[in-house]
Design a protein around this motif. Structure first.
Motif, PDB file in Angstrom:
ATOM      1  N   LEU A   1       0.848  -1.174   0.000  1.00  0.00           N
ATOM      2  CA  LEU A   1       0.000   0.000   0.000  1.00  0.00           C
ATOM      3  C   LEU A   1       0.889   1.231   0.000  1.00  0.00           C
ATOM      4  CD1 LEU A   1      -2.317  -1.458   2.699  1.00  0.00           C
ATOM      5  CD2 LEU A   1      -2.993  -1.000   0.349  1.00  0.00           C
ATOM      6  N   ILE A   2       0.277   2.388  -0.187  1.00  0.00           N
ATOM      7  CA  ILE A   2       1.053   3.619  -0.136  1.00  0.00           C
ATOM      8  C   ILE A   2       1.003   4.094   1.303  1.00  0.00           C
ATOM      9  CG2 ILE A   2       1.311   5.915  -1.100  1.00  0.00           C
ATOM     10  CD1 ILE A   2      -0.553   4.594  -3.448  1.00  0.00           C
TER      11      ILE A   2
ATOM     12  N   ASP B   1       2.472   6.211   3.231  1.00  0.00           N
ATOM     13  CA  ASP B   1       2.480   7.586   3.722  1.00  0.00           C
ATOM     14  C   ASP B   1       1.229   8.370   3.306  1.00  0.00           C
ATOM     15  OD1 ASP B   1       3.186   7.637   1.087  1.00  0.00           O
ATOM     16  OD2 ASP B   1       4.901   8.966   1.316  1.00  0.00           O
ATOM     17  N   MET B   2       0.262   7.690   2.700  1.00  0.00           N
ATOM     18  CA  MET B   2      -1.003   8.354   2.377  1.00  0.00           C
ATOM     19  C   MET B   2      -2.084   7.841   3.328  1.00  0.00           C
ATOM     20  SD  MET B   2      -1.116   8.353  -1.774  1.00  0.00           S
ATOM     21  CE  MET B   2      -1.912   9.777  -2.436  1.00  0.00           C
TER      22      MET B   2
ATOM     23  N   ASP C   1      -7.291   7.897   0.908  1.00  0.00           N
ATOM     24  CA  ASP C   1      -6.577   8.316  -0.307  1.00  0.00           C
ATOM     25  C   ASP C   1      -6.090   7.109  -1.099  1.00  0.00           C
ATOM     26  OD1 ASP C   1      -6.990  10.978   0.020  1.00  0.00           O
ATOM     27  OD2 ASP C   1      -4.988  11.455   0.773  1.00  0.00           O
TER      28      ASP C   1
ATOM     29  N   LEU D   1      -7.478   6.544  -4.834  1.00  0.00           N
ATOM     30  CA  LEU D   1      -6.597   6.458  -6.000  1.00  0.00           C
ATOM     31  C   LEU D   1      -7.018   5.290  -6.900  1.00  0.00           C
ATOM     32  CD1 LEU D   1      -4.133   7.944  -7.112  1.00  0.00           C
ATOM     33  CD2 LEU D   1      -2.690   6.337  -5.894  1.00  0.00           C
ATOM     34  N   ALA D   2      -7.413   4.199  -6.253  1.00  0.00           N
ATOM     35  CA  ALA D   2      -7.878   3.042  -7.019  1.00  0.00           C
ATOM     36  C   ALA D   2      -9.204   3.348  -7.708  1.00  0.00           C
ATOM     37  CB  ALA D   2      -8.017   1.830  -6.105  1.00  0.00           C
TER      38      ALA D   2
ATOM     39  N   GLN E   1     -10.189   6.334  -8.568  1.00  0.00           N
ATOM     40  CA  GLN E   1      -9.802   7.284  -9.607  1.00  0.00           C
ATOM     41  C   GLN E   1      -9.298   6.552 -10.856  1.00  0.00           C
ATOM     42  OE1 GLN E   1      -7.322  10.364  -7.744  1.00  0.00           O
ATOM     43  NE2 GLN E   1      -6.232  10.486  -9.661  1.00  0.00           N
TER      44      GLN E   1
ATOM     45  N   ALA F   1      -8.740  16.793  -5.849  1.00  0.00           N
ATOM     46  CA  ALA F   1      -9.258  15.423  -5.928  1.00  0.00           C
ATOM     47  C   ALA F   1     -10.114  15.060  -4.728  1.00  0.00           C
ATOM     48  CB  ALA F   1      -8.094  14.445  -6.065  1.00  0.00           C
ATOM     49  N   ARG F   2      -9.814  15.682  -3.590  1.00  0.00           N
ATOM     50  CA  ARG F   2     -10.534  15.313  -2.370  1.00  0.00           C
ATOM     51  C   ARG F   2     -11.931  15.923  -2.312  1.00  0.00           C
ATOM     52  NH1 ARG F   2      -5.245  16.193  -0.185  1.00  0.00           N
ATOM     53  NH2 ARG F   2      -4.255  14.215   0.315  1.00  0.00           N
TER      54      ARG F   2
ATOM     55  N   ILE G   1      -9.178  -2.229  -2.512  1.00  0.00           N
ATOM     56  CA  ILE G   1      -8.568  -1.700  -3.736  1.00  0.00           C
ATOM     57  C   ILE G   1      -8.895  -2.597  -4.925  1.00  0.00           C
ATOM     58  CG2 ILE G   1      -6.329  -1.370  -4.877  1.00  0.00           C
ATOM     59  CD1 ILE G   1      -5.355  -0.262  -2.132  1.00  0.00           C
TER      60      ILE G   1
ATOM     61  N   ASN H   1      -2.774  18.511  -5.053  1.00  0.00           N
ATOM     62  CA  ASN H   1      -4.064  18.071  -4.524  1.00  0.00           C
ATOM     63  C   ASN H   1      -5.015  17.582  -5.612  1.00  0.00           C
ATOM     64  OD1 ASN H   1      -3.675  18.454  -1.742  1.00  0.00           O
ATOM     65  ND2 ASN H   1      -3.869  20.656  -2.019  1.00  0.00           N
ATOM     66  N   SER H   2      -4.590  17.675  -6.867  1.00  0.00           N
ATOM     67  CA  SER H   2      -5.469  17.243  -7.951  1.00  0.00           C
ATOM     68  C   SER H   2      -5.393  15.731  -8.118  1.00  0.00           C
ATOM     69  CB  SER H   2      -5.038  17.921  -9.250  1.00  0.00           C
ATOM     70  OG  SER H   2      -3.805  17.367  -9.670  1.00  0.00           O
ATOM     71  N   ARG H   3      -6.202  15.212  -9.018  1.00  0.00           N
ATOM     72  CA  ARG H   3      -6.136  13.771  -9.309  1.00  0.00           C
ATOM     73  C   ARG H   3      -4.756  13.408  -9.830  1.00  0.00           C
ATOM     74  NH1 ARG H   3     -11.672  13.701 -12.626  1.00  0.00           N
ATOM     75  NH2 ARG H   3     -11.310  15.924 -12.414  1.00  0.00           N
TER      76      ARG H   3
ATOM     77  N   ASN I   1       4.715   4.239  -3.527  1.00  0.00           N
ATOM     78  CA  ASN I   1       4.739   2.852  -3.963  1.00  0.00           C
ATOM     79  C   ASN I   1       4.426   2.786  -5.459  1.00  0.00           C
ATOM     80  OD1 ASN I   1       4.384   0.123  -4.378  1.00  0.00           O
ATOM     81  ND2 ASN I   1       3.352  -0.197  -2.431  1.00  0.00           N
TER      82      ASN I   1
ATOM     83  N   ARG J   1       2.571  -0.376  -6.977  1.00  0.00           N
ATOM     84  CA  ARG J   1       1.140  -0.403  -6.697  1.00  0.00           C
ATOM     85  C   ARG J   1       0.381   0.514  -7.669  1.00  0.00           C
ATOM     86  NH1 ARG J   1      -3.145  -2.666  -5.292  1.00  0.00           N
ATOM     87  NH2 ARG J   1      -2.600  -3.191  -3.171  1.00  0.00           N
TER      88      ARG J   1
ATOM     89  N   LEU K   1      -2.479  -0.276 -10.556  1.00  0.00           N
ATOM     90  CA  LEU K   1      -3.830   0.288 -10.629  1.00  0.00           C
ATOM     91  C   LEU K   1      -4.171   0.717 -12.048  1.00  0.00           C
ATOM     92  CD1 LEU K   1      -3.980   2.469  -7.386  1.00  0.00           C
ATOM     93  CD2 LEU K   1      -5.194   0.347  -7.833  1.00  0.00           C
TER      94      LEU K   1
ATOM     95  N   ASP L   1      -2.521  14.744   6.211  1.00  0.00           N
ATOM     96  CA  ASP L   1      -1.671  14.761   5.033  1.00  0.00           C
ATOM     97  C   ASP L   1      -2.027  15.895   4.075  1.00  0.00           C
ATOM     98  OD1 ASP L   1      -1.045  12.632   2.224  1.00  0.00           O
ATOM     99  OD2 ASP L   1       0.382  13.704   3.459  1.00  0.00           O
TER     100      ASP L   1
END
Lengths: 307, 250, 323
Positions: free
Chosen positions: B89-90, B92-93, B97, B101-102, B104, B117-118, B159, C190-192, C203, C206, C210, C321
């Protein structure tokens, strides 16, 4: 194209290539085995040259000075490993880069403090000051042959050590599998310190060899380190064979490019255009070659098998 | 049509055959488990199926289409998703999120540099819905590295679900889980079984026999048997190769 | 409001107010210092986009400053001494120079980035360094533009409404540019697009799984960062009115990295704090001793060996974050 000039420049290129190999081999050894990025590697080239210069005056003979200066440089390399590199092995490359960047500043300023801002000319013993006259236009300083000879001997010694000694076996094993070597009961910290010291000694040797030609000066480390990076990138980081081949390649291309590129350009463009573009292109030549190699082989010419 | 098929897949590492003439076929909608002793080449197989490694020779077909040379990110777009054996996994996110991301990735182009994005509810709401489904909605805003191993496994499933994949490759989802966590994971997988085709690589035999529609047994890179759990249980070759190794190791 | 946002606002407010006050009270020197740090902060903010948020350790960012500066200096040189009129490059017009600085920097980033980003880890560090050094040697070898000795910019860029010969207006432009640069970086991360970029830092495998082609995302970020630093270079040329290849030296790139790390990566205001600390340290130490690189180098070593997360890391209380 002038034949005598071609021979002289080829020898110069070979000389540069071997000096580059001495610096690059230590870099690639340290990176290949310790996974440590040492920007300050060329500082040992610089420090080696200065120590040798001082000793030449103190002991009265350049060659004796080299013999004494080599282990001293190795000792400094060992200290760098012990106090800067070792705490950082577990960190990422960014920390290596920053810390050794700081170390460069420290070494260069120390050299400035100790030896002053001017370069130090290093006198050669009489028998090395001669020239070998091959023909009327072909005169080569005999010291050039000493550099080439010493460079080849060091390269040969290094190959022998890596491929045929117990230490070399441990180094090769350590490069591919750290835990295995420590599982064999080898003092891995000692091994790493030794690797660093060997790298430092080789870089120091290069600095000492070049000092009688260029003087020992503070800017010398900066001018060689990036070229040494280009060498190990082209050769494949961690590969000794790659470092050797790439060092000679880069040394020859750089030297020959600077002296003959304008002649080559004149074949297919106007003389004035050739004279204007050749200096810029020859200055960029080794980087262009690096770019081409990477575009084709992102891991360099001789990528190490295990990484 | 078969969902996934491999024909005579070969992959060697320095003389060692990790995948050796491997032929496998996975039917749509089934949960197909792949078991085998340690070092049988299970993870090597998964990496070839998802495209992060290329086989030396042989063919991989996905819904009848040859995808052997299709790179990993394009396979993902074709509907193949993979979970990792070592949780990938990421870290630090935040949890949400990671899932967002998945989501997205599924919802069209991410080459959008302006909008925050949020604040895009289509993404955030869907991510939250998936987190609820795997039981992690209350941890959505925590940094991923702060979650437990079992929770990371559940995130992996979320995910995989986010990708709305037709084919999910699950690499040892129970690895390192305690008894209770394993039970929760079995329940979770039972819940999604049937909606997706799943290839499950797993060491935990109780879990495999509880979940699988069919099982293939991999030994030294080669499939020695495929069949229903009952058939595999009764198969003498499997017992010899697999259980022999187990008792030999014990 | 989070603690981090408060710090950001306080730092930016101080930077807006203090330098003009110093200037108007007769301390012009401090305004100069502030202008320099503001311009370098723009470059550091742009580096932070790829280094802090993208995890791409570029050791060649000073090259873009140099490219931007020469994009001002070369047209100004031809404007005075002739040549290149046919290309429209003998001019002091900011309308030509600034797009040129941004465009050439972006192009250099695109070409070199396309190659660098095929590699990873330590290769990437060394290759970015080598390409920057290539620009350095290229400029050194061109005698018309002064080579090693550098080039004097006799006339600053001409822009509508503002006069860059006025130190206060030049500072104003630099400050507004810095704020805009920070807003752009905040918007991007902050965007996609930014989510993918940051995910790939944490990562990469990963994110590829995706279905993202992370190479393209990284290359785009690399080009944006290069273009922003090119713009900063154009300002720097206008500020110093003397440019030389030395500004592209890898030591300068190292300093930019140090600013980002010192302030704290992947925070909006970190690079600004880092640039400020750097400039102040440089000023104070170099006024004490010509050997100021020694304490400076030792400090850098200490920050790496013992520090964690830079200044923003030490100040940070909230773990969320977001900016």
């Amino acid at each position: 194209m002038d034949f005598a000039l071609l021979v002289i420049q080829t020898l110069n290129g070979l000389q540069l290539g071997l000096l580059l190999f001495l610096v690059a081999s230590g870099l690639t050894l340290v990176f290949g085995i310790l996974d440590f990025v040492n920007l300050a590697h060329a500082s040992l080239y610089l420090i080696g040259a200065f120590i040798c210069a001082t000793l030449t005056f103190a002991l009265g003979n350049f060659l004796i000075a080299v013999v004494v200066a080599l282990p001293l440089t190795g000792l400094i390399g060992w200290a760098v490993e012990r106090f800067v590199a070792r705490p950082l092995y577990e960190r990422d490359h960014l920390d290596h880069v920053l810390a050794t960047f700081g170390l460069i500043l420290v070494f260069e300023t120390l050299a400035h403090l100790i030896w002053g801002p001017e370069g130090i000319a290093v006198p050669l013993p009489e028998f090395l000051q001669g020239q070998i006259v091959l023909s009327e236009t072909l005169i080569i300083p005999s010291y050039r042959f000493l550099i080439i000879g010493a460079g080849l001997a060091a390269a040969g010694g290094l190959f022998w050590m890596v491929n045929f000694t117990r230490l070399g076996m441990l180094i090769r094993a350590g490069a591919s599998n750290r835990t295995m070597v420590s599982a064999l009961g080898i003092n891995i910290e000692m091994l790493f310190g030794l690797v660093f010291a060997i790298g430092a000694t080789l870089a120091g040797l290069a600095g000492m060899l070049v000092a009688p030609i260029t003087e020992a000066n503070i800017g010398m480390g900066n001018s060689i380190i990036i070229t040494a990076f280009v060498v190990i990138i082209v050769g494949g980081i961690g590969s000794m064979k790659g470092a050797f081949v790439a060092a000679l390649l880069i040394g020859l291309i750089d030297t020959l490019g600077r002296s003959f590129l304008d002649d080559i350009f004149k074949i297919f463009m106007s003389p004035s255009a050739a004279e204007n573009s050749a200096p810029a292109i020859s200055a960029m030549l080794i980087y262009i070659i690096m770019a081409v190699v990477l575009a084709l082989k992102p891991q360099g010419l001789f990528p190490p098998k295990v990484r | 049509m078969t969902m996934l098929e491999t024909r005579s897949l070969m992959k060697s590492f320095g003389g060692i055959r990790a995948t050796d003439d491997l032929t496998l076929s996975v039917e749509p909608g089934e949960l197909h488990a792949i078991i085998g002793p340690n070092g049988a080449g299970k993870t090597t197989l998964i990496t070839q199926l998802c495209g992060s490694q290329k086989p030396d020779s042989g063919t991989i077909l996905y819904k009848g289409q040859d995808i052997t040379r299709v790179p990993a990110h394009k396979r993902a777009r074709l509907g193949i998703t993979r979970s990792f054996q070592i949780t990938s996994l990421i870290l630090d996110m935040t949890v949400i999120d990671n899932i967002a991301l998945a989501v997205q990735a599924r919802q069209g182009s991410s080459f959008r540099l302006v909008r925050n994005a949020r604040t895009i509810s289509a993404i955030r709401d869907r991510a939250m819905e998936l987190l609820t489904r795997v039981g992690l909605s209350d941890k959505a805003n925590m940094v991923t590295s702060a979650l437990s191993h079992g929770e990371h496994r559940h995130m992996e499933i979320a995910i995989a679900l986010a990708a709305e994949a037709e084919l999910m490759l699950l690499d040892e989802p129970m690895a390192g889980l305690g008894a209770e966590e394993t039970r929760a994971m079995i329940d979770l997988l039972n819940g999604i079984k049937g909606q997706h085709t799943i290839v499950l690589i797993e060491h935990d035999m109780d879990a495999v026999f509880a979940l699988a529609d069919r099982i293939s047994v991999l030994v030294y890179g080669h499939i020695i048997a495929t069949g229903s759990p009952a058939e595999i249980r009764a198969n003498k070759d499997v017992e010899a190769a697999y259980l022999g190794e187990e008792s030999g190791a014990a | 409001m989070s603690r981090r946002n408060i710090i950001t606002l306080v730092v930016m407010a101080l930077l807006a107010v203090l330098p003009p006050v110093f200037y108007l009270t007769g301390n012009a020197f401090y305004l100069d210092l502030a202008t320099r740090l503001t311009i370098l902060a723009i470059a550091a903010v742009s580096l932070n986009l790829i280094l802090g948020y993208g995890g791409l350790i570029s050791f060649g960012h000073a090259a873009y400053l140099g490219i931007g500066a020469y994009a001002v200096g070369i047209p100004a040189h031809h404007w005075l001494y002739g040549g290149l009129e046919s290309l429209g490059l003998a001019t002091t017009s900011g309308y030509v120079q600034i797009p040129l600085a941004i465009g050439v920097a972006a192009l250099f980033a695109l070409v070199t980035g396309a190659i660098c980003l095929r590699t990873k880890g330590v290769y990437f560090i060394m290759i970015t360094m080598a390409f920057a050094q290539m620009m350095y040697y290229a400029i050194v070898s061109i005698e018309e533009y002064g080579g090693d000795d550098g080039l004097v910019i006799d006339s600053r860029s001409e822009l509508p409404f503002i006069d860059l010969d006025d130190p206060l207006q030049l500072f104003g432009l630099a400050y507004v540019s810095l704020v805009v640069a920070m807003l752009i970086v905040r918007m991007i991360v902050n965007s996609r697009f930014g989510m993918v970029l940051r995910g790939a830092k944490g990562n990469n495998e990963r994110v590829v799984m995706l279905g993202f082609n992370t190479y393209l995302f990284r290359l785009t970020a690399y080009v944006i960062a290069g273009a922003m630093a090119g713009y900063a270079g154009a300002l720097l040329g206008n500020f110093t009115t003397f440019i030389s290849p030395e500004m592209m030296d890898w030591g300068r790139s190292g300093e930019l990295m140090f600013m980002v790390i010192l302030g704290g990566t992947a925070t909006l205001v970190g690079p600004v704090i880092g640039a400020t600390l750097f400039i102040v340290l440089e000023e104070v130490l170099s006024s004490l001793t010509v050997y100021w690189h020694l304490p400076f180098g030792l400090l850098l070593l200490a920050v790496v060996l013992f520090g964690k997360g830079g200044i923003m890391g030490m100040l940070r209380a909230d773990k969320e974050d977001s900016e």
